[in-house]
Design an enzyme around this catalytic site. Sequence first.
Site, PDB file in Angstrom:
ATOM      1  N   GLU A 116      11.115  -3.774   1.010  1.00 46.60           N
ATOM      2  CA  GLU A 116      11.774  -2.757   0.198  1.00 46.60           C
ATOM      3  C   GLU A 116      11.907  -1.458   1.002  1.00 46.60           C
ATOM      4  OE1 GLU A 116       9.022  -2.777  -3.072  1.00 46.60           O
ATOM      5  OE2 GLU A 116       9.341  -4.933  -3.311  1.00 46.60           O
ATOM      6  N   GLU A 176       8.412  -8.550  -4.606  1.00 46.42           N
ATOM      7  CA  GLU A 176       7.476  -9.086  -3.610  1.00 46.42           C
ATOM      8  C   GLU A 176       7.559 -10.609  -3.576  1.00 46.42           C
ATOM      9  OE1 GLU A 176       6.758  -6.630  -5.731  1.00 46.42           O
ATOM     10  OE2 GLU A 176       6.714  -5.063  -4.199  1.00 46.42           O
ATOM     11  N   GLN A 208       5.293  -2.673   0.172  1.00 40.55           N
ATOM     12  CA  GLN A 208       5.218  -1.213   0.279  1.00 40.55           C
ATOM     13  C   GLN A 208       3.776  -0.719   0.127  1.00 40.55           C
ATOM     14  OE1 GLN A 208       7.998   1.272  -2.302  1.00 40.55           O
ATOM     15  NE2 GLN A 208       9.111   0.891  -0.408  1.00 40.55           N
ATOM     16  N   PHE A 209       3.062  -1.355  -0.779  1.00 40.60           N
ATOM     17  CA  PHE A 209       1.614  -1.169  -0.915  1.00 40.60           C
ATOM     18  C   PHE A 209       1.037  -2.558  -1.125  1.00 40.60           C
ATOM     19  CE2 PHE A 209       3.215   2.967  -1.902  1.00 40.60           C
ATOM     20  CZ  PHE A 209       2.244   3.861  -1.515  1.00 40.60           C
ATOM     21  N   ASP A 239      -1.217  -3.423  -2.907  1.00 45.51           N
ATOM     22  CA  ASP A 239      -1.497  -3.668  -4.328  1.00 45.51           C
ATOM     23  C   ASP A 239      -0.451  -4.624  -4.922  1.00 45.51           C
ATOM     24  OD1 ASP A 239      -3.378  -0.986  -5.146  1.00 45.51           O
ATOM     25  OD2 ASP A 239      -2.099  -0.850  -3.380  1.00 45.51           O
ATOM     26  N   PHE A 240       0.772  -4.531  -4.421  1.00 51.02           N
ATOM     27  CA  PHE A 240       1.860  -5.324  -5.005  1.00 51.02           C
ATOM     28  C   PHE A 240       1.867  -6.771  -4.515  1.00 51.02           C
ATOM     29  CE2 PHE A 240       3.435  -0.888  -5.110  1.00 51.02           C
ATOM     30  CZ  PHE A 240       3.377  -0.738  -6.482  1.00 51.02           C
ATOM     31  N   ILE A 241       0.928  -7.101  -3.661  1.00 54.29           N
ATOM     32  CA  ILE A 241       0.827  -8.492  -3.216  1.00 54.29           C
ATOM     33  C   ILE A 241       0.553  -9.411  -4.408  1.00 54.29           C
ATOM     34  CG2 ILE A 241      -1.665  -8.537  -2.722  1.00 54.29           C
ATOM     35  CD1 ILE A 241      -0.978 -10.073  -0.133  1.00 54.29           C
ATOM     36  N   HIS A 266      -2.292   1.869  -6.106  1.00 53.76           N
ATOM     37  CA  HIS A 266      -1.866   2.189  -4.739  1.00 53.76           C
ATOM     38  C   HIS A 266      -3.049   2.364  -3.804  1.00 53.76           C
ATOM     39  CE1 HIS A 266       1.738   3.121  -7.056  1.00 53.76           C
ATOM     40  NE2 HIS A 266       2.440   3.120  -5.946  1.00 53.76           N
TER      41      HIS A 266
END
Lengths: 324, 440
Positions: free
Chosen positions: A29, A60, A82-83, A85-87, A127
């Site tokens: 992204e 993601e 992007q972070f 966390d979003f995995i 984040h």
Amino acid sequence: MATVTYLEAIRQAIWEEMERDSRVFVMGEDVGVYGGAFKVTEGFIHKFGKERVVDTPISEMAIASAAYGASLTGMRPVGEFQFMDFISSAHSQIVQILAKSNWRWGAPAPLVLRGPSGGGVSGGPFHSQNPEMFYVHTPGLKVIAPATARDAKGLMKSAIRDNNPVLFFEHKFLYRRVKEELPLEDYTVEIGKARVHREGRHLSVITYASMVYVAQEAADILQKEGIELEILDLRTLLPLDRDAIRATVEKTNRTIVLHEDTKTGGIAGEIAAIINEEAFDSLDAPIVRITAMDAPVPFSPPLEKAFLPKVEDVVREARHLLKY
Amino acid sequence: MATKKIEAPTPASPESKSQSVNGSKAMPAHTGAKSGQPPVSKNPHGIPDWRLEQLPFHIESEWGDGEYRYKIVGDTSAPVPPLRPSKYLGKEQTIELFRYMIVNRRMEAALESMYKQSLVIGDLYQSLGQEACSVAAAYALDKDDWLGPMIRNQGSMIVKGYQPRATMMQYMGKGDSPTKGRDSGSHYGDPKTLNVVAPISHLGDSIGVLAGVALGARLQGKHVACLGYIGDGGQSTGPTYEGFNFAAVQHLGVVLVVEHNSWAYSTPVELQFACKDLADRAIGYGVPGVIVDGTDANQVYDAAHEAVQRAHRGEGASIIEAKFMRMKSHAMHDPAQYVPAKVKEYWKRRDPIARMEQYLKEAGWMTEAQIAEMHAEVERFINEERAVAEAAPMPGPEDAGTDVYFDNAVDIPVKYGEVRVKNANKNRKLSESSAPGHYK
């Protein structure tokens, strides 16, 4: 030699690999004209073209699955979250498809999924997380979490050249805070090998990523008291370097396992089990875990400070262990 | 086993113009009398509907006698229409496709017999009534194209080049099965030669993978078609949307065949989605969509062929909704008593193989005797395949934990050629990032 930040080291690694090997491309992204939220891919689209610097929708899941699909055609994608966390939004793809791919149907998946993890920046509960253990618990993946600019660059190159799915957890607190002189020539750092960050005789701190620096500050304080900490930087969390863990425990006979991830189910438990299997007879004291508390990562600075492991925790526990 | 198909003939009247459907491009419609085709209708949202009949009933849940059950609203007695003549399939191809359908059915009949003899480990997933959709869609693919099957699409895998023994050995957990006994059923694939993505149980997860395959191939200068299936149930998942949206926005040649087989395990479509036709979702994705009768192999093939050709031209993704019914239960353990008997009878009269036999006879392409001989020949072939599968060894314990990682010493080649980009400033040097970013 040139002084390079942890962030620039990662940029250089991906850039150089894309120059070296046309099969390597990035997707994520805002990675194109904008250059990524943290600017890891700034300028890449002009150099390599929009075909090799793919801006994706906010998905993601699409990044992970399309990177994998491209790898089936022999490409070597580097997907950015992007972070980290979003995995979690790509969890199913990573653990069900990527990790089982070679074992299940003989389809190697040479790809890297990377992004910033970790706290200390008031990023809040979405984040700042350290979600690495979900993936350390998944056979078929490799999981990397470097602490230094040198390792970040060398391990990123190894990850891109690896024939397996590699999850690369960068630490956002370190991005612009650590820097060092790096060789100008091409080099790699082997996946699966820990590194002695600091030699010491009395007590081992086994740790990784930004906690290496917490251990280092504690070591500086304790040195004045004549206590020498040995700091083992794991660098790779899957596969773990069992030999290095055994070696440091056999040397110092006392161990703290320190990590920024939460305690229950964190890698400290696994390392304690490895020590139990490999070096039980070398222990002169119980293994101590210093970790974040078992809670989500809070936003407000006083709360996050309370949540994260601190230098004084390491100093206190080290003094205690040496008296044991 | 016949080898791979002959190239499809060029359509008699090439249709290049496309119609606008709410901002998306529609598939070229049949031109009715011009090509001897029955007219094509459109659904209320402008999606072309190639079917020659509309479903005259739907399912509702009903409270009666102290129980909930499903009831039919409407009439199930409509006569069966003929197949729509194919715009692209000639005699030889039609006969070959027909044979694949028989292979698909007889392989599963053999598997059912093996299940009843306790030779199958675990459960068995069958595609009775779905053979036309599975086989005809895959038949539209070229060798370089990719297939993303689901659990019931074992027929499509035979079209792509696997032998029936592969699926049989998978179901028996044999060491010589494509996954060496590590996974079951249609959960196998081949990234090197046959270009089949091994499905997983999580529905919709393969769609983004197919998009990635098309992306990788395009980077290597090749527009491949990547045809995948999703069910009326599976399309409810997030991965379906996210994977297909990526294909749509990147104009990647993913052909998504939505198998509207009327039941998601035990849940009727009436409890799965609120729209009438799943092909309507094409409008939201911004791709062409079409509705076909999934028991009519000609309709399925023609729609798949046009979508595959569109993918080969680099024009992007397509959706084909094929409507039919899963005639067996979800899996062998399930007696499927939730399906009202008259619904089953309605669809039984629309058996895809019986309809194709009628079509072949009316076209004068096969006689009753030739059809019977083909069934007998396939039966012999399946029996041979079964014997091979049954004789294959079980895996050794050493195969449980090997191959978790792939050897780093092996170079993985690109499949289609050198990577190429159109516009790039090769001389640009990496300078230190100076732009503002997060948490600077």
